[in-house]
Design an enzyme around this catalytic site. Sequence first.
Site, PDB file in Angstrom:
ATOM      1  N   HIS A   1      45.701  69.050  51.518  1.00 37.33           N
ATOM      2  CA  HIS A   1      46.190  68.449  52.767  1.00 37.33           C
ATOM      3  C   HIS A   1      47.655  68.775  53.038  1.00 37.33           C
ATOM      4  O   HIS A   1      48.078  68.811  54.201  1.00 37.33           O
ATOM      5  CB  HIS A   1      46.010  66.929  52.718  1.00 37.33           C
ATOM      6  CG  HIS A   1      44.571  66.503  52.705  1.00 37.33           C
ATOM      7  ND1 HIS A   1      44.180  65.213  52.458  1.00 37.33           N
ATOM      8  CD2 HIS A   1      43.428  67.204  52.902  1.00 37.33           C
ATOM      9  CE1 HIS A   1      42.856  65.131  52.497  1.00 37.33           C
ATOM     10  NE2 HIS A   1      42.387  66.336  52.761  1.00 37.33           N
TER      11      HIS A   1
ATOM     12  N   ARG B   1      38.485  63.352  45.806  1.00 39.42           N
ATOM     13  CA  ARG B   1      38.399  64.505  46.713  1.00 39.42           C
ATOM     14  C   ARG B   1      39.697  65.311  46.735  1.00 39.42           C
ATOM     15  O   ARG B   1      39.837  66.242  47.517  1.00 39.42           O
ATOM     16  CB  ARG B   1      38.021  64.025  48.118  1.00 39.42           C
ATOM     17  CG  ARG B   1      36.621  63.404  48.162  1.00 39.42           C
ATOM     18  CD  ARG B   1      36.176  63.134  49.583  1.00 39.42           C
ATOM     19  NE  ARG B   1      36.885  62.007  50.169  1.00 39.42           N
ATOM     20  CZ  ARG B   1      36.871  61.717  51.481  1.00 39.42           C
ATOM     21  NH1 ARG B   1      36.205  62.496  52.320  1.00 39.42           N
ATOM     22  NH2 ARG B   1      37.516  60.670  51.943  1.00 39.42           N
ATOM     23  N   PHE B   2      40.641  64.958  45.865  1.00 41.63           N
ATOM     24  CA  PHE B   2      41.791  65.785  45.551  1.00 41.63           C
ATOM     25  C   PHE B   2      42.625  66.183  46.764  1.00 41.63           C
ATOM     26  O   PHE B   2      43.241  67.247  46.773  1.00 41.63           O
ATOM     27  CB  PHE B   2      41.351  67.045  44.783  1.00 41.63           C
ATOM     28  CG  PHE B   2      40.329  66.759  43.728  1.00 41.63           C
ATOM     29  CD1 PHE B   2      40.664  66.050  42.589  1.00 41.63           C
ATOM     30  CD2 PHE B   2      39.004  67.151  43.889  1.00 41.63           C
ATOM     31  CE1 PHE B   2      39.717  65.750  41.627  1.00 41.63           C
ATOM     32  CE2 PHE B   2      38.052  66.855  42.937  1.00 41.63           C
ATOM     33  CZ  PHE B   2      38.401  66.154  41.798  1.00 41.63           C
ATOM     34  N   CYS B   3      42.662  65.340  47.782  1.00 47.60           N
ATOM     35  CA  CYS B   3      43.401  65.665  49.008  1.00 47.60           C
ATOM     36  C   CYS B   3      43.002  67.037  49.532  1.00 47.60           C
ATOM     37  O   CYS B   3      43.852  67.829  49.965  1.00 47.60           O
ATOM     38  CB  CYS B   3      44.905  65.592  48.778  1.00 47.60           C
ATOM     39  SG  CYS B   3      45.503  63.929  48.424  1.00 47.60           S
ATOM     40  N   ALA B   4      41.706  67.298  49.490  1.00 47.18           N
ATOM     41  CA  ALA B   4      41.153  68.554  50.001  1.00 47.18           C
ATOM     42  C   ALA B   4      39.764  68.259  50.565  1.00 47.18           C
ATOM     43  O   ALA B   4      38.774  68.869  50.175  1.00 47.18           O
ATOM     44  CB  ALA B   4      41.084  69.602  48.900  1.00 47.18           C
TER      45      ALA B   4
END
Length: 474
Positions: A150, A390-393
């Site tokens: 992100h 969701r790992f900022c993705a």
Amino acid sequence: MTTATVSPAVQNIAAAALTGELAAIAGRPLSAVTGAEIQAPLIQGGHIRYANLDYGASAPALSVVSAYLNEILPFYASVHRGAGYASQISTSVYENARNIVRDFVGGRPDDSVIFTRNTTDSLNLLAGCLPHTSDSRPVGDVLYLDIEHHANLLPWQGVPHRSVVAAPTIAGTIDALRTELQEGNVSLLAVTGASNVTGEILPIRALAALAHEFGARIVVDAAQLAPHRRINITADDVDYLAFSGHKLYAPFGAGVLVGRTDWLDAGTPHLAGGGAVKEAKLDGVTWATGPARHEGGSPNVLGAATLARATQVIASLDQDRWHAHEAAIRSYLVDGLQRIDGVTVHQIFSDTDPGTGTIGVVNFSVAGYDAGLVAAYLSAEHGVGLRDGRFCAHPLLKRLGLPSGSLRASFGVGSRLEDAERLLAGLDQLRRTGLGWDYVVDSGRWVPANDARTYPHWAPNTPGTAGAAPCLDD
């Protein structure tokens, strides 16, 4: 690949047949890190050395960097314009940190080095410096892939932009970018150096050449790449590079943006305030140029200093040993995960070289179990720390068929083979015998039920009670 060479020894890691061979390479940490021997309380009683497999979120501080911090801390003072002894020393340390970081990334002599809060801050800063025409219209779009963190996705959504769906291969992805660039009107290509989700490396030299072929510049989000590979932006012809200290074994969370000065000197000051101006009036201002233009207010002096010191330590590593150490752990871990029934290892591209095309990040899921539950189980019952979610993705996780998240093990110079062994043993036990404790959802996170463990007296909350990140909710 970047211009950083990967040792031929790395190529042979996958051929190592015996754990003993791997242990000779990665049985011990490559560099000492602070907190390497902390003891984690187990839910069933007792303690065990904490196996930190969450380097991709924030890496522990190098012991050398911690010692350096203690050495300079007594001299900490406000920088710039201070005549006092401590202020003069702090200013010298802060400004010299720019030179150290520039050298670390192979920067051009006239590249600007701007200290920020983190990689996200650096990329937002650059978004405010995109060139405009005389009538204030952007001169072109920002182009980015759908696999980005992100930090390298959201800043561009506030300016004219276009996204490209990455192909199933790296080669196909380059072709897709070429097709979009051929359409014209692109000012900047924004790409990751290495995926924070899967650890796959993108060929930034080839991407830089592609962007320049069509008159665009390139910015590389190197938050994950910089802690694992040497980068040379001059040789790779990269225009802008951003990374963070907290992923590069330095405390305090400082970030940095390195790159060409023309856009930065003409762009909107990132943080209006003291230090960013030449002259201020009640109804107007003349802004400074250079790094000061974007560093309004009192800077994170210790963050910049420790970031610079960390880059010196990383730059001094023997690259053959460094890459072989990481590749040994990754090879052992991936092979072990693939041998456990119900565990799937995820990657973006089918043509990624497993030996030289990845960093110390492995993404996987366990059939029949929520990722957050697996992470809580591994922590509580085995003393293993890794990342879930969701790992900022978010777009990438949906693309991988993991809309509710997955698990990520990440490691670095302070890791050892035993960390991966502990993770594999815990997963094997989970698949064979199931959970050894009851777990409940508390504030959006899985936590052990009836958790009676004690934690340091200064900790304001016990784990699991601090609340879930907003991105856990769809």
